[in-house]
Enzyme design. Structure first.
Site: not given
Ligand code: BGC
Length: 757
Positions: A279
């Site tokens: 993530d």
């Molecule tokens: C979130 C993810 C997301 C990623 C990209 C993160 O802050 O936890 O769910 O896919 O950002 O935007």
């Protein structure tokens, strides 16, 4: 001579068959060949996922792409930029194309209801429609990958991201996840409309302690395998080619550093061979978690645990080549991860056609042209997502000639109705409830509107909400003045429809709450409207279960509408006026109060079940609150009424056998409607305690007034399996209860016995 010719032909054909390669062999040769030409730095480049922004300007990103230092791009939906990036990738030494990812959570340009609302449809074809349309729009918009579906089981509504998931139940969440994967990725990734899915957040993000964002999780392996890991597994079994790792720690080890989770479970047990994506910023965060001493150490820990791709990478490029040089990480480990990325790109057909989803001439306004949006599909899913929670004296549906007061801070908010994670949508194209209602009635003059009250009296909340440009409106007028105006409007009307709940930014990432009640400003508004004596329809817009006992008492009718997306206002009007008979069912229990959390239907029994005598003393209970939620899982009313009874094909099952459940459903009301028949199971006695009830299936049936129908469901032997006292996945002989009804509290019960042999 003839013999020689035959021999020659045989040899020719034989050697030909040796040379001809299967598509898999061809792929392997292609990737081996490519890998053999790549430097370590170029291989590491394939493991980096980058978004343009901040210090990383487009021009810097373009240079890195050309240097072979970037494998994929995310968070850009501007086609000319994407095309330019791809062009530069093809100018790099190895000419490896990029892939483009984006968070397509509940729609892309056309925004569908939030996922918790989609789950409320309990309708596989509606869920499929969302995934299909999303993939369609995203792929015609330059993208080939998404960070969805989010299948974290959510049982704590204090956590803001419950809005992004499909609720509390392993089966329902798994079904939604499976459908998303199948409909987005399609049979072949080479399908022009195929969008690679990334099931997230592996694992247990939804189980954060106290519902506090990014907090730790701690859970027995049995509960994980029995419940929380089930939906990720279902999405992987459906073929999801990517997995995103959760930001939280799992039993003391951050998921991004958790070799047990990412390698032993995911790769060795589940045989997942796609890519594992970290993530955003997760690798850096390993230092804060206290499992890495510095950035270089964090890279080592993440790679060793099983991360392939670093999202928004800061450190892979900086430290991985050095770690390989020093022998801390072997080149084989890098090759393995890089091979997975190249394989994905190969399967997507990017090497053959890097521009498969790109059209540099597609401008942003064309994308939003009305004929390109999927308004009808969005409206249909939205109305199926609405849950009728109360309807005293059949107040609803309203008639189209009534004078209606539409009141409340959410009644005319275009931004809020889209919900969170709708970055590629456009608020100005959304239909608000006020607009939808005005459009539905005979004469728009029948509708009067008042803002009523701010969502909260606390200006700091608005500062928080608007930190990232989420634009929640704060009306500067004195609260009393706004109240007085709405009371006046209400008095002039036949009925009041008040829109209260949350701003979309309150049900988002990083939006945990400790108090799930409506804010005081909204409570005052409802009280004042109720005092007018006019019938009040409380129409909720929110991204999580709220605690609403007081409002439930005050309401003459109550609708849960969540955040319904682009066509939300029209969908609400469809339900208010009975053009659609509500059929939604809650995918998460609504607690009475925060103290009950977690409250979910599939809990275990205790040694002292809740008693009815002695005020429940010495039984599992609270002395200041019931155990039961305000609204149970699976609950939702209709404008008509149904009865359900059922029979089993046998009261015994043999190992490997099955039992057919036949449910008879009758519409005993005077309106056509859809009922979701829910099938639950209880393993009464086993080597470990089993839930009091567990959803194993559901089927929908639409019936005309006084019509009868049947739905069948087959209980298969495998559905009786669970993780026993020795952590073996088995079915144990004994008694099973089957419950069939219209929500999780149903008492409609039949019993069968699973025989030894
Ligand atoms: C979130 C993810 C997301 C990623 C990209 C993160 O802050 O936890 O769910 O896919 O950002 O935007």
């Amino acid at each position: 001579m003839m013999k020689k010719i035959v021999l020659f032909l045989v040899l020719f054909i034989f050697s030909g068959s040796l040379i001809a390669q299967t598509p898999d062999e061809e792929k392997k040769v292609f990737i081996d060949n490519l890998l053999s030409k790549m430097t370590i730095k170029e291989k590491v480049g394939q493991l980096r996922l980058i978004s343009v922004g901040g210090e990383l300007t487009l021009s810097k990103v373009l240079d890195q792409i050309e240097a072979g230092e970037i494998g994929g791009i995310f968070n850009t939906v501007v086609e000319p930029d994407l095309s330019q990036m791809q062009e530069r990738a093809l100018q790099s030494r190895n000419q490896i194309p990029l892939y483009f990812g984006f968070d397509i959570i509940h729609g892309h340009r056309t925004i569908f209801p939030i996922n918790l609302a989609i789950a409320s449809t309990w309708d596989r074809s509606a869920i499929g429609k969302v995934a299909e349309v999303s993939a369609d729009e995203a792929t015609s918009d330059g993208l080939n990958m998404t960070w969805a579906p989010m299948v974290d089981i959510t049982r704590d509504p204090r956590w803001g991201r419950v809005s992004e998931g499909f609720g509390e139940d392993p089966y329902l969440v798994s079904e939604a996840g499976r459908i998303f994967v199948e409909k987005m990725q399609k049979q072949s990734l080479q399908d022009k409309k195929s969008l690679v899915t990334t099931v997230k957040h592996f694992a247990l993000y939804g189980a954060v302690e106290g519902g506090r964002e990014y907090n730790s999780t701690d859970m027995s392996e049995r509960k994980m395998f029995q419940e929380y890991l089930v939906p990720y597994k279902a999405a992987i079994d459906a073929g999801s080619r990517a997995v995103m790792v959760s930001l939280v720690s799992v039993n003391g080890i951050p998921a991004s550093a958790n070799r047990w989770l990412l390698t032993e479970v995911l790769r060795d047990k589940w045989h997942f061979d796609g890519v594992v994506v970290s993530d955003h910023g997760a690798i850096r965060e390993l230092i804060n978690h206290g499992v890495a001493s510095d950035p270089k150490d964090a890279v080592r820990v993440a790679i060793k645990a099983g991360i392939d791709i670093s999202m928004n990478d800061e450190y892979f490029l900086q430290f991985l080549p050095e770690l390989v040089d020093q022998g801390v990480i072997s080149e084989n480990e890098i090759d393995r991860a890089c091979r997975r990325v190249l394989k994905l790109k190969y399967d997507m057909g990017l090497f053959k056609n890097p521009y498969r989803n790109l059209d540099p001439n597609l401008d942003i306004d064309t994308m939003f042209a009305d004929n390109r949006l999927h308004r009808q599909e969005a409206r249909d899913v939205a109305r199926r997502s609405i849950v009728l929670l109360k309807n005293n004296d059949h107040l609803l549906p309203l008639t189209k000639d009534m004078k209606i007061a539409v009141i409340g801070p959410l009644a005319d908010s275009k931004r809020d109705i889209l919900g969170s994670w709708s970055g590629a949508g456009r608020a100005n194209l959304a239909v608000t409830p006020l607009e939808g209602i005005k459009d539905a009635v005979k004469d728009p003059k029948q509708i009067s509107y008042a803002f009523g009250a701010n969502l909260s009296d606390d200006p700091n909340l608005f500062k928080f909400l608007n930190l990232y440009g989420m634009s929640s409106k704060f009306d500067e007028r004195p609260a009393d003045e706004m109240l007085a105006q709405s009371v006046a409007v209400a008095k002039e009307s036949d009925v009041v429809v008040v829109f209260v709940g949350e701003a979309q930014g309150m049900a988002h990432e990083s939006s945990s709450r400790t108090d799930l009640a409506l804010q005081d400003s909204q409570k005052r508004l409802i009280k004042a409207l109720k005092a007018t004596g006019k019938p009040v329809v409380i129409t909720l817009m929110n991204g999580r279960p709220l605690t609403l006992p007081e409002e439930y008492d005050q309401a003459d009718a109550m609708l849960e509408t969540w955040f319904l997306g682009t066509e939300g206002g029209n969908a609400i009007a469809d339900v208010l006026f009975g053009d659609y008979n509500p059929s939604g069912k809650l995918p998460m229990s609504f607690p009475m109060n925060v103290g009950q959390i977690p409250v979910y239907y599939s809990h275990l029994n205790t040694g002292r079940p809740r008693g009815t005598q002695n005020m429940g003393k010495y039984t599992t209970s609270y002395f200041d609150s019931p155990n039961e939620p305000l609204f149970p899982f699976g609950f939702g009313l209709s404008y008509t009424d149904f009865t359900i009874d059922f029979a089993l094909s046998s009261d015994q099952m043999l190992p490997g056998g099955e039992i057919v459940v036949t449910a008879n459903v009758e519409n005993i009301g005077d309106k056509t409607g859809m009922q979701t028949v829910q099938f639950y199971l209880q393993d009464v006695t086993a080597s470990v305690s089993r839930p009091v009830k567990q959803l194993i299936g559901f089927e929908n049936i639409t019936l005309k007034p006084h019509e009868k129908g049947q739905v069948k469901f087959v209980i298969k032997y495998d559905m009786l399996k669970f993780w026993n006292d020795k952590m073996q996945y088995v079915a144990e002989p004994g008694k099973f209860n089957v419950y069939v009804g219209d929500d999780s509290t149903t008492k409609n019960k039949q019993t069968f016995t699973l025989l030894d042999k």
